[in-house]
Structure formats: C-alpha cells, structure tokens
Write a protein that holds these residues in place. Sequence first.
Motif, mmCIF file in Angstrom:
data_model
loop_
_atom_site.group_PDB
_atom_site.id
_atom_site.type_symbol
_atom_site.label_atom_id
_atom_site.label_comp_id
_atom_site.label_asym_id
_atom_site.label_seq_id
_atom_site.Cartn_x
_atom_site.Cartn_y
_atom_site.Cartn_z
ATOM 1 N N ALA A 126 1.119 -0.883 0.097
ATOM 2 C CA ALA A 126 -0.123 0.061 0.404
ATOM 3 C C ALA A 126 1.121 1.338 0.136
ATOM 4 O O ALA A 126 0.422 2.125 -0.577
ATOM 5 C CB ALA A 126 -1.350 0.044 1.483
ATOM 6 N N ALA A 127 1.625 1.129 0.680
ATOM 7 C CA ALA A 127 2.938 2.565 0.986
ATOM 8 C C ALA A 127 2.849 2.592 -0.766
ATOM 9 O O ALA A 127 3.738 3.686 -1.128
ATOM 10 C CB ALA A 127 4.173 1.736 1.865
ATOM 11 N N VAL A 128 3.558 1.559 -1.390
ATOM 12 C CA VAL A 128 3.842 1.412 -3.403
ATOM 13 C C VAL A 128 2.414 2.367 -3.630
ATOM 14 O O VAL A 128 3.518 3.154 -4.165
ATOM 15 C CB VAL A 128 4.638 0.498 -2.920
ATOM 16 C CG1 VAL A 128 4.578 0.317 -4.588
ATOM 17 C CG2 VAL A 128 5.897 0.266 -2.706
ATOM 18 N N ASP A 129 1.723 1.960 -3.838
ATOM 19 C CA ASP A 129 0.436 2.444 -4.472
ATOM 20 C C ASP A 129 0.391 3.840 -4.286
ATOM 21 O O ASP A 129 -0.085 4.598 -4.557
ATOM 22 C CB ASP A 129 -0.313 2.163 -4.088
ATOM 23 C CG ASP A 129 -0.622 0.295 -4.795
ATOM 24 O OD1 ASP A 129 0.546 -0.061 -5.542
ATOM 25 O OD2 ASP A 129 -1.334 -0.486 -4.476
ATOM 26 N N ILE A 130 0.703 4.583 -2.367
ATOM 27 C CA ILE A 130 0.578 5.964 -2.448
ATOM 28 C C ILE A 130 1.606 7.195 -2.427
ATOM 29 O O ILE A 130 1.368 7.991 -2.722
ATOM 30 C CB ILE A 130 0.175 5.541 -0.302
ATOM 31 C CG1 ILE A 130 -1.055 4.891 -0.186
ATOM 32 C CG2 ILE A 130 -0.245 6.849 0.043
ATOM 33 C CD1 ILE A 130 -1.421 4.692 1.742
ATOM 34 N N GLY A 131 2.655 5.972 -2.717
ATOM 35 C CA GLY A 131 4.064 6.675 -3.236
ATOM 36 C C GLY A 131 4.023 7.517 -1.364
ATOM 37 O O GLY A 131 4.717 8.356 -1.388
ATOM 38 N N TRP A 132 3.930 6.643 -0.088
ATOM 39 C CA TRP A 132 4.792 6.921 0.688
ATOM 40 C C TRP A 132 6.039 7.696 1.588
ATOM 41 O O TRP A 132 6.210 8.387 2.385
ATOM 42 C CB TRP A 132 4.088 6.022 2.006
ATOM 43 C CG TRP A 132 3.656 6.165 3.310
ATOM 44 C CD1 TRP A 132 4.793 6.232 4.293
ATOM 45 C CD2 TRP A 132 2.809 7.296 3.996
ATOM 46 N NE1 TRP A 132 4.134 6.068 5.582
ATOM 47 C CE2 TRP A 132 3.516 7.959 4.955
ATOM 48 C CE3 TRP A 132 2.123 7.916 3.439
ATOM 49 C CZ2 TRP A 132 2.886 8.086 6.152
ATOM 50 C CZ3 TRP A 132 1.023 8.619 3.975
ATOM 51 C CH2 TRP A 132 1.126 8.506 5.362
ATOM 52 N N ASP A 133 7.144 7.232 0.660
ATOM 53 C CA ASP A 133 8.458 6.779 0.798
ATOM 54 C C ASP A 133 8.504 8.904 0.427
ATOM 55 O O ASP A 133 9.086 9.695 1.171
ATOM 56 C CB ASP A 133 9.587 7.192 0.387
ATOM 57 C CG ASP A 133 9.218 5.408 0.523
ATOM 58 O OD1 ASP A 133 9.224 4.988 1.589
ATOM 59 O OD2 ASP A 133 10.097 4.305 -0.565
ATOM 60 N N ALA A 134 7.937 9.179 -0.255
ATOM 61 C CA ALA A 134 7.885 11.014 -0.683
ATOM 62 C C ALA A 134 6.879 11.526 0.815
ATOM 63 O O ALA A 134 7.641 12.067 0.910
ATOM 64 C CB ALA A 134 7.794 11.169 -2.025
ATOM 65 N N ILE A 135 6.404 10.960 0.973
ATOM 66 C CA ILE A 135 5.368 11.781 1.540
ATOM 67 C C ILE A 135 5.349 11.702 3.185
ATOM 68 O O ILE A 135 5.940 12.981 3.457
ATOM 69 C CB ILE A 135 4.212 11.355 2.013
ATOM 70 C CG1 ILE A 135 2.881 11.173 0.406
ATOM 71 C CG2 ILE A 135 2.959 11.643 3.368
ATOM 72 C CD1 ILE A 135 1.325 10.602 0.556
ATOM 73 N N ARG A 136 6.562 11.070 3.595
ATOM 74 C CA ARG A 136 6.792 10.442 4.973
ATOM 75 C C ARG A 136 8.142 10.919 5.199
ATOM 76 O O ARG A 136 8.722 12.433 5.885
ATOM 77 C CB ARG A 136 7.247 9.503 5.040
ATOM 78 C CG ARG A 136 8.205 8.679 6.576
ATOM 79 C CD ARG A 136 8.998 7.254 6.480
ATOM 80 N NE ARG A 136 9.565 7.450 7.993
ATOM 81 C CZ ARG A 136 10.534 7.751 7.735
ATOM 82 N NH1 ARG A 136 11.066 9.003 6.510
ATOM 83 N NH2 ARG A 136 11.036 7.678 8.669
#
Length: 292
Positions: free
Chosen positions: A12-22
């Motif tokens: 899910a983190a990949v789908d959301i693009g979480w790394d950049a958000i975090r």
Amino acid sequence: MRYIDNSKLEEAAVDIGWDAIRQHHINAMAGLSVGERKTYITAHPDWNLFQPFMLALSHNKCWYSEAPIGNGDFEVDHFRPKNKSKQKIDYTSAKSKSVVHKENGYWWKAYDWDNYRLAGALANKLRRDRLGDCEDVKGKGDHFPLDLVLGRVANDEEDLACEETVLLDPTNPVDVSLLTFDKGIPIPATTDENDIDRVKQSIFYYHLDLDQLNTARKIVWDDCVIQIKDAKKNIDNSAPAVKKAMVRKCFEELIRLVDSERKSYTSTVKACLMVYSELDGYSWLKNLVRTL
C-alpha cells in the motif's frame, strides 16, 4: 485479537507513494521545537491514507478487539504514541496517576507505516464503560507501558530494540497466542507470570473487557456451543458406515466458524472449540483444534 500480517501495508505504501510523503514530513519537522512538532503532526494526519488498506486486511474489524466497524468509527492508531508516551503507575487502580516516559512521544515514528494499527474508537480513546458496572476509565490513548526492568525507554530516533513493550501487538503472532476467552471474557492463555501481566495490561489499555464486547463475544460463544453439541449429536447418532463422513462434515462446518475472515470474534470461537475439546465426550474435537 487475530494476527494481522501488516507487512502487506508495504505494498500500500508503494501505491500511495508514501516514501515521498514521509520524507516531506520528516524534512518539515526538522528544527521544530517539541511543541511545534506536536502541532505539525496533529495538523498533518496523512496516515489516514492507509485506513482503506488496513480495513481490507482485517475485513473491517478492529485489530485489537476484532469488533466490526458497524456504525462506529475506526482510527489509525500509532502503536508507539506520536505526541506523548506514558503509563499508569498502577493500572489496577482507577485513581492511579500516570508517569510520562516521553513528553514528545515517538514523533519520528509518526509517519512510519509499520507503527500503524487499526483501532476502534472504544479501544483507542479513554472512556468509562457506560453499560457495565464499572467507573474505571480505560482505553489506550497515549499510553504505551514498558517493562523498565527488562528494558529501558529509547532515546529520540534510537533503535527501539532496547525497549520491552508490554501491550500485546496484533501484528505479532506470539503476542496474539497469549490471549484467549472464557465464555466471551478475555483471559490470559499462558501460565508465565510476566506474560499474564502483559495480557492483563492489554485488556485494561485496549478496554477489551468493555461490557458490550463481552456481551457480543458471549453470543458468539453460545452459538458455537450449540453447533458443537449439534455436531456431537449427529456424530453419535451416525451409523458406523457413515460416521467418518459425518465427522468430516461437522469438522468442515465448525472450521468455517473460525476461518471466516469476515466474521467477528473468531478468536472467541477458537477458544470455545479448545475448551470443549477437553471435555468428556468431545475428544474428537482435539483433532479439529490441531488444524486451527
């Protein structure tokens, strides 16, 4: 409580693009004071992006209590609190004060998906049991008890391996195995004194003994007893030539009570099956329990 494989949130983190958000949030918090950081985190609850994926993982059930969402409200709980971390000096006393471990909480874990647990509001918020005969205020809130004999409080941004956590974690299958139920009432499933204390504190902080939860689990327990007794009657009355087939049919029906991911309180069903497997006349259930 059932085991939740939260590693699937990584997809899910990949789908959301979480790394950049975090990383954006981590950069934004650099240089902020403790107070400013708390305000920033509260104002940027992007972790809620994970809630649909977390609901899918548990089939719309609370990760702590296995209660359905119904018409209630679920929250993404930070297992390690994001703004302040504390614990009761004596959790068995309603009037006990709390001691603060970290005034600024585990702020650096605020945007780490592996720190998220899906919680019903009744488990996550401090409140009194309005239906039960109890004046105690329970709920997790920003409590995060630690065993300070076996471990210590981690410093900011330090490796958390130095901490001995107390609360049962639904993403840890060993922790989940420590909790069971007796006619719907949560109890320890262990004889280890330290683990018994962990279970009791988890029942307190997650408010697992809330009257409405006990009542709902008792209904599930009673329904399971009826099905177990029906299965026994069918097996006992079967002709020898069809007894094996009847045992298999009963097994399949009972296993569906436990394995159905969409049903609530399946851990209570499992506990009921285990209890009855030890009673006279129900030894055939032991073979079924081994498959659970």
